[in-house]
Design a protein around this motif. Structure first.
Motif, PDB file in Angstrom:
ATOM      1  N   LEU A  54       0.818  -1.222   0.000  1.00 46.38           N
ATOM      2  CA  LEU A  54       0.000   0.000   0.000  1.00 46.38           C
ATOM      3  C   LEU A  54       0.847   1.265   0.000  1.00 46.38           C
ATOM      4  O   LEU A  54       1.839   1.359   0.717  1.00 46.38           O
ATOM      5  N   ARG A  55       0.397   2.233  -0.799  1.00 53.00           N
ATOM      6  CA  ARG A  55       1.051   3.531  -0.901  1.00 53.00           C
ATOM      7  C   ARG A  55       0.016   4.628  -0.620  1.00 53.00           C
ATOM      8  O   ARG A  55      -1.185   4.384  -0.698  1.00 53.00           O
ATOM      9  N   ASP A  58      -3.759   4.882  -2.067  1.00 58.32           N
ATOM     10  CA  ASP A  58      -4.283   3.568  -2.456  1.00 58.32           C
ATOM     11  C   ASP A  58      -5.494   3.216  -1.601  1.00 58.32           C
ATOM     12  O   ASP A  58      -5.695   3.765  -0.518  1.00 58.32           O
ATOM     13  N   THR A  59      -6.273   2.265  -2.094  1.00 55.60           N
ATOM     14  CA  THR A  59      -7.420   1.760  -1.352  1.00 55.60           C
ATOM     15  C   THR A  59      -7.341   0.250  -1.295  1.00 55.60           C
ATOM     16  O   THR A  59      -7.198  -0.404  -2.332  1.00 55.60           O
ATOM     17  N   LEU A  60      -7.411  -0.302  -0.094  1.00 58.64           N
ATOM     18  CA  LEU A  60      -7.509  -1.751   0.077  1.00 58.64           C
ATOM     19  C   LEU A  60      -8.996  -2.079   0.033  1.00 58.64           C
ATOM     20  O   LEU A  60      -9.782  -1.513   0.789  1.00 58.64           O
ATOM     21  N   ILE A  82      -3.072   0.699   7.582  1.00 61.75           N
ATOM     22  CA  ILE A  82      -3.554   1.260   6.311  1.00 61.75           C
ATOM     23  C   ILE A  82      -3.555   2.786   6.387  1.00 61.75           C
ATOM     24  O   ILE A  82      -3.055   3.475   5.493  1.00 61.75           O
ATOM     25  N   LYS A  85      -0.218   4.586   6.334  1.00 65.86           N
ATOM     26  CA  LYS A  85       0.393   4.632   5.003  1.00 65.86           C
ATOM     27  C   LYS A  85      -0.305   5.641   4.095  1.00 65.86           C
ATOM     28  O   LYS A  85       0.057   5.776   2.934  1.00 65.86           O
ATOM     29  N   ALA A  87      -3.391   5.380   3.108  1.00 68.16           N
ATOM     30  CA  ALA A  87      -4.320   4.643   2.261  1.00 68.16           C
ATOM     31  C   ALA A  87      -5.667   4.536   2.977  1.00 68.16           C
ATOM     32  O   ALA A  87      -5.818   5.013   4.106  1.00 68.16           O
TER      33      ALA A  87
END
Length: 185
Positions: A54-55, A58-60, A82, A85, A87
């Motif tokens: 993850l950067r 970004d979306t998980l 998350i 980060k 994200a």
């Protein structure tokens, strides 16, 4: 900004295909899947890979929050990682999106319910084991230590260290077997 999908099933006879299809339809560029229990994050290599990848921005994406974690503590750690980060987390089948306050609140509520469900399942399992034991069906694991042999050697005056060497078992096991003798006498 990348949408990264994560799919998980608990057992080897289950399949991640439906989750993966849903994640692709949700716009995930990358999807990682695994067959591991959700009760812990230990041993979940694909989850670790996704979190590492993850950067900021970004979306998980998961289909449901229970695919990510079944423990509120694990869920909180994952969400913190998350967020740290830069994200966010989104679920396709639940109104969860940690980029919004309402989505974060709903995530926390669902986390509580996921943990509750795990606790209820464990209670039912323990009740089933107790019933099976009462009916004489469940015997538990077979003893791995020859308790009678330990007690016989101890009765002959052999030291616990020597008993352990002769029988190829740990000294703690010898002491436990001897201790059982003392409590039974």
């Amino acid at each position: 900004m990348t949408a990264i999908g994560y799919a998980r099933v608990s057992t080897t006879d289950q399949d991640c295909a439906i989750q993966e299809e849903t994640l692709r339809a949700a716009g995930c560029d990358v999807i990682r899947s695994e067959r591991k229990s959700g009760t812990t994050t230990k041993g979940r290599a694909e989850l670790a890979t996704v979190l590492e990848f993850l950067r900021p921005g970004d979306t998980l994406v998961v289909t449901r929050i229970d695919r990510l974690a079944r423990s509120l503590m694990d869920l909180e750690k994952i969400v913190q990682e998350i967020t740290a980060k830069g994200a966010s987390l989104r679920a396709t089948e639940q109104p969860i999106d940690t980029s919004t306050a309402a989505g974060t609140a709903f995530l926390q509520m669902l986390g509580v319910f996921a943990q509750f469900e795990t606790a209820i399942r464990k209670e039912r399992q323990l009740e089933g084991i107790a019933k099976a034991k009462a009916e004489g069906v469940y015997k538990g694991r077979k003893p791995s230590v020859p308790v009678d042999a330990v007690r016989a050697l101890h009765g002959e005056g052999v030291s616990p260290t020597e008993i352990a060497k002769r029988l190829g078992i740990g000294r703690a096991s010898v002491y436990r077997a001897i201790g059982e003798t003392a409590t039974m006498a």
